[in-house]
Design a protein around this motif. Structure first.
Motif, PDB file in Angstrom:
ATOM      1  N   THR A  47      11.867 -31.363  19.171  1.00  0.00           N
ATOM      2  CA  THR A  47      11.753 -31.323  20.802  1.00  0.00           C
ATOM      3  C   THR A  47      10.387 -31.599  21.505  1.00  0.00           C
ATOM      4  N   ARG A  48       9.426 -32.256  20.753  1.00  0.00           N
ATOM      5  CA  ARG A  48       8.083 -32.463  21.147  1.00  0.00           C
ATOM      6  C   ARG A  48       7.698 -33.745  21.042  1.00  0.00           C
ATOM      7  N   PHE A  49       7.400 -34.494  22.158  1.00  0.00           N
ATOM      8  CA  PHE A  49       7.137 -36.084  22.423  1.00  0.00           C
ATOM      9  C   PHE A  49       5.808 -36.267  22.955  1.00  0.00           C
ATOM     10  N   ALA A  63       7.283 -31.057  25.915  1.00  0.00           N
ATOM     11  CA  ALA A  63       8.213 -30.278  24.753  1.00  0.00           C
ATOM     12  C   ALA A  63       9.374 -29.566  25.464  1.00  0.00           C
ATOM     13  N   ILE A  64      10.743 -29.976  25.035  1.00  0.00           N
ATOM     14  CA  ILE A  64      11.786 -29.266  25.754  1.00  0.00           C
ATOM     15  C   ILE A  64      11.937 -27.904  25.248  1.00  0.00           C
ATOM     16  N   ARG A 125      19.986 -40.748  33.130  1.00  0.00           N
ATOM     17  CA  ARG A 125      19.098 -41.481  34.243  1.00  0.00           C
ATOM     18  C   ARG A 125      18.178 -40.456  34.825  1.00  0.00           C
ATOM     19  N   LEU A 126      17.014 -40.248  34.921  1.00  0.00           N
ATOM     20  CA  LEU A 126      15.981 -39.394  35.406  1.00  0.00           C
ATOM     21  C   LEU A 126      16.250 -39.292  37.221  1.00  0.00           C
ATOM     22  N   LEU A 156      13.322 -38.916  26.102  1.00  0.00           N
ATOM     23  CA  LEU A 156      14.454 -38.046  26.377  1.00  0.00           C
ATOM     24  C   LEU A 156      16.013 -38.778  26.448  1.00  0.00           C
ATOM     25  N   ARG A 157      16.038 -39.865  26.545  1.00  0.00           N
ATOM     26  CA  ARG A 157      17.310 -40.861  26.203  1.00  0.00           C
ATOM     27  C   ARG A 157      17.448 -41.044  24.909  1.00  0.00           C
TER      28      ARG A 157
END
Length: 196
Positions: A47-49, A63-64, A125-126, A156-157
């Motif tokens: 969950t970390r990008f 990170a979510i 969609r943000l 996130l998509r």
């Protein structure tokens, strides 16, 4: 003994089939899906990008930490997703590097699809990004995020394309019904899954 087990399984399958024929739809509550999604995020390792892009003077990680889903009937059915994320890293501004630690809350809207037993978001969609708890100048963060908005939406998509928000495996009924779902309707506070 084997004959008895087989007979019990067939009886159970027949009972489930009769139950499914008697009802042509069932609902899954928003709270049940949120509960499962919370467990998934807490136990997930991915969950970390990394948000840095080539040619940009920043190195940020998102990170979510938490997700909250809200089912809305408007516009034919929409899933609103509010995420709580930690944003950390370094930003270059005014010829200096600044360390950054803040909370970012992106909000999305999406549709839904079923694949096997899994329910996935479709094309998130943000819609909004809120920044909280920053000791850094919010305008600089917003400028950095503005150039990364497409990247935030993309990572996130990809996450939600690979991770279902719910798996229909919580009961024998759900498992059997998963193969019979023909349509999903988004109702306020629940999903209605039609069969046949």
């Amino acid at each position: 003994m084997i004959l008895i087990k087989t007979s019990l399984r067939l009886s159970l399958l027949a009972l489930l089939s009769l139950t499914l024929m008697a009802c042509n739809s069932f609902r899954i509550s928003e709270s049940k899906i949120n509960e499962d999604l919370t467990k998934q995020i807490e136990t997930a390792q991915d969950t970390r990008f990394e948000l840095a892009a080539e040619g940009q003077a920043l190195a940020l990680n998102l990170a979510i930490k938490q997700a909250d889903i809200d089912f809305l009937e408007r516009d034919g059915g929409v899933i609103a997703i509010a995420l709580m994320c930690d944003l950390t890293g370094e930003v270059s501004a005014f010829g200096q590097n600044f360390s950054l630690t803040t909370q970012v809350n992106p909000e999305f809207e999406a549709g839904i699809r079923i694949q096997d037993q899994d329910l996935f978001l479709v094309a998130p969609r943000l819609t909004e990004v809120t920044i909280k708890g920053s000791s850094f100048d919010e305008k600089i963060i917003r400028t950095a995020l503005g150039s990364l908005q497409d990247r935030v939406e993309q990572v996130l998509r990809q996450y939600f394309d690979q991770h279902p928000i719910y798996t229909l495996n919580h009961s024998p009924f759900e498992k059997l019904a998963a193969s019979l779902v023909s349509d999903i309707k988004i109702k306020d506070d629940s999903l209605e899954l039609s069969m046949f």
